[in-house]
Motif scaffolding. Structure first.
Motif, PDB file in Angstrom:
ATOM      1  N   HIS A 124       0.868  -1.170   0.000  1.00 48.24           N
ATOM      2  CA  HIS A 124       0.000   0.000   0.000  1.00 48.24           C
ATOM      3  C   HIS A 124       0.906   1.221   0.000  1.00 48.24           C
ATOM      4  N   GLY A 125       0.590   2.184  -0.802  1.00 53.62           N
ATOM      5  CA  GLY A 125       1.427   3.383  -0.805  1.00 53.62           C
ATOM      6  C   GLY A 125       0.987   4.383  -1.838  1.00 53.62           C
ATOM      7  N   PRO A 126       1.314   5.654  -1.613  1.00 53.83           N
ATOM      8  CA  PRO A 126       0.875   6.724  -2.506  1.00 53.83           C
ATOM      9  C   PRO A 126       1.854   7.027  -3.641  1.00 53.83           C
ATOM     10  N   GLU A 127       2.769   6.089  -3.941  1.00 49.08           N
ATOM     11  CA  GLU A 127       3.790   6.383  -4.930  1.00 49.08           C
ATOM     12  C   GLU A 127       3.199   6.795  -6.278  1.00 49.08           C
ATOM     13  N   LEU A 128       2.155   6.113  -6.737  1.00 49.62           N
ATOM     14  CA  LEU A 128       1.599   6.406  -8.049  1.00 49.62           C
ATOM     15  C   LEU A 128       1.051   7.816  -8.102  1.00 49.62           C
ATOM     16  N   VAL A 129       0.231   8.192  -7.108  1.00 44.52           N
ATOM     17  CA  VAL A 129      -0.376   9.525  -7.109  1.00 44.52           C
ATOM     18  C   VAL A 129       0.705  10.600  -7.034  1.00 44.52           C
ATOM     19  N   ARG A 130       1.679  10.412  -6.167  1.00 40.52           N
ATOM     20  CA  ARG A 130       2.758  11.402  -6.039  1.00 40.52           C
ATOM     21  C   ARG A 130       3.539  11.516  -7.350  1.00 40.52           C
ATOM     22  N   GLY A 185       2.831  25.081 -10.896  1.00 39.53           N
ATOM     23  CA  GLY A 185       3.629  23.869 -11.058  1.00 39.53           C
ATOM     24  C   GLY A 185       4.603  23.645  -9.918  1.00 39.53           C
ATOM     25  N   VAL A 186       5.258  24.716  -9.481  1.00 41.42           N
ATOM     26  CA  VAL A 186       6.227  24.591  -8.380  1.00 41.42           C
ATOM     27  C   VAL A 186       5.520  24.175  -7.096  1.00 41.42           C
ATOM     28  N   LEU A 187       4.402  24.853  -6.773  1.00 40.44           N
ATOM     29  CA  LEU A 187       3.657  24.505  -5.563  1.00 40.44           C
ATOM     30  C   LEU A 187       3.085  23.094  -5.655  1.00 40.44           C
ATOM     31  N   GLY A 188       2.615  22.718  -6.850  1.00 42.54           N
ATOM     32  CA  GLY A 188       2.076  21.375  -7.033  1.00 42.54           C
ATOM     33  C   GLY A 188       3.133  20.305  -6.890  1.00 42.54           C
ATOM     34  N   PHE A 189       4.339  20.595  -7.378  1.00 39.21           N
ATOM     35  CA  PHE A 189       5.440  19.634  -7.260  1.00 39.21           C
ATOM     36  C   PHE A 189       5.809  19.433  -5.789  1.00 39.21           C
ATOM     37  N   ILE A 190       5.883  20.540  -5.053  1.00 45.37           N
ATOM     38  CA  ILE A 190       6.180  20.432  -3.619  1.00 45.37           C
ATOM     39  C   ILE A 190       5.057  19.684  -2.906  1.00 45.37           C
ATOM     40  N   GLY A 191       3.816  20.026  -3.252  1.00 47.07           N
ATOM     41  CA  GLY A 191       2.672  19.386  -2.619  1.00 47.07           C
ATOM     42  C   GLY A 191       2.600  17.894  -2.886  1.00 47.07           C
ATOM     43  N   ALA A 192       3.151  17.470  -4.025  1.00 42.88           N
ATOM     44  CA  ALA A 192       3.132  16.042  -4.350  1.00 42.88           C
ATOM     45  C   ALA A 192       3.866  15.210  -3.315  1.00 42.88           C
ATOM     46  N   PHE A 193       4.802  15.824  -2.608  1.00 42.46           N
ATOM     47  CA  PHE A 193       5.590  15.090  -1.620  1.00 42.46           C
ATOM     48  C   PHE A 193       5.315  15.540  -0.188  1.00 42.46           C
ATOM     49  N   VAL A 194       4.381  16.484  -0.049  1.00 43.29           N
ATOM     50  CA  VAL A 194       4.044  16.998   1.278  1.00 43.29           C
ATOM     51  C   VAL A 194       2.669  16.539   1.738  1.00 43.29           C
ATOM     52  N   PHE A 195       1.682  16.625   0.830  1.00 44.89           N
ATOM     53  CA  PHE A 195       0.307  16.313   1.197  1.00 44.89           C
ATOM     54  C   PHE A 195       0.022  14.821   1.095  1.00 44.89           C
ATOM     55  N   SER A 196      -1.081  14.434   1.714  1.00 45.89           N
ATOM     56  CA  SER A 196      -1.543  13.046   1.657  1.00 45.89           C
ATOM     57  C   SER A 196      -3.061  13.038   1.533  1.00 45.89           C
ATOM     58  N   GLY A 197      -3.597  11.875   1.197  1.00 47.48           N
ATOM     59  CA  GLY A 197      -5.041  11.715   1.145  1.00 47.48           C
ATOM     60  C   GLY A 197      -5.684  12.475  -0.002  1.00 47.48           C
ATOM     61  N   LEU A 198      -6.905  12.957   0.225  1.00 45.83           N
ATOM     62  CA  LEU A 198      -7.684  13.616  -0.820  1.00 45.83           C
ATOM     63  C   LEU A 198      -7.018  14.905  -1.294  1.00 45.83           C
TER      64      LEU A 198
END
Length: 237
Positions: A124-130, A185-198
């Protein structure tokens, strides 16, 4: 055929070959009688399983979509009434073409990898979404970098009734839209590794929609103050 179209087609062919190789490799890793993840939730974990056949159909759809996109992009310069402007801004056009087809290859690799990993019931892991969000974010950074360099076109850019009826409104709007999309894009890239869930799944969409909405609204005000704005013809039927 112009050089920029040849470059786009050559890159598309390379990415398509890579995608086909990925799909074929995934086919060798998924047993015939196995249940494999074919849909993944916001946390990247599989939330629906299907047969190997269904999984392969999902994977083959991605190269098919990429091929269709490439054909559309190759035909676009011949269909746009403002073809000369598209040629002038060909760097932005080619950068978008290359980034889109590269993104499709990255999506194919990410989904194929996740399908193979889903064969392990303990994974189980969020690798794909990130991975997907980070790839999309990079694409918007690239597009934002080239937006200010575009010229009025019906195919590419922030196309509103106001930008299409005033070259000055187009230029002002894209000077603003470029940095906005880069920031998204920059904020989204950072968020890809900071946020979780929905929020991990939604944050990129929210950022891009905000950048687009601001650009569209601004285009109207840029048009209102533009000396070259077109009010339409005085023809009557």
């Amino acid at each position: 055929m112009t050089s920029h179209i040849r470059i786009g087609l050559a890159w598309s062919a390379l990415m398509l070959a890579l995608m086909v190789a990925i799909v074929l490799y995934a086919g060798t890793q998924i047993p015939l009688d196995s249940e494999v993840g074919v849909h993944f939730g916001a946390d990247g974990s599989p939330d629906r399983y299907g047969s190997r056949q269904e999984a392969m159909v999902v994977l083959w759809i991605l190269p098919a979509i990429s091929a269709v996109i490439s054909v559309i992009l190759a035909a676009a310069p011949f269909l746009d009434p403002r073809r000369e402007n598209l040629i002038i801004g060909r760097r932005a056009y080619i950068a978008t073409w290359i980034s889109v087809t590269t993104l499709m290859a990255a999506l194919t690799a990410g989904i194929a990898f996740s399908m193979i990993r889903s064969l392990n019931p303990d994974w189980h892991g969020p690798e794909l979404v990130r991975f997907i969000i980070a790839a999309v974010a990079v694409q918007f950074i690239l597009i934002g970098n080239y937006l200010p360099k575009t010229r009025s076109s019906f195919i590419f850019g922030v196309r509103t009734p106001w930008t299409l009826s005033s070259d000055m409104a187009w230029e002002k709007t894209h000077r603003l839209a470029g940095p906005l999309f880069i920031l998204a894009g920059v904020l989204g890239f950072i968020g890809a590794f900071v946020f979780s869930g929905l929020w991990l799944a939604l944050q990129m969409t929210v950022l891009v929609l905000a950048a687009a909405l601001i650009s569209v609204v601004y285009s109207y005000f840029a048009w209102r103050s533009a000396p070259d704005r077109d009010h339409g013809t005085n023809l009557t039927v």
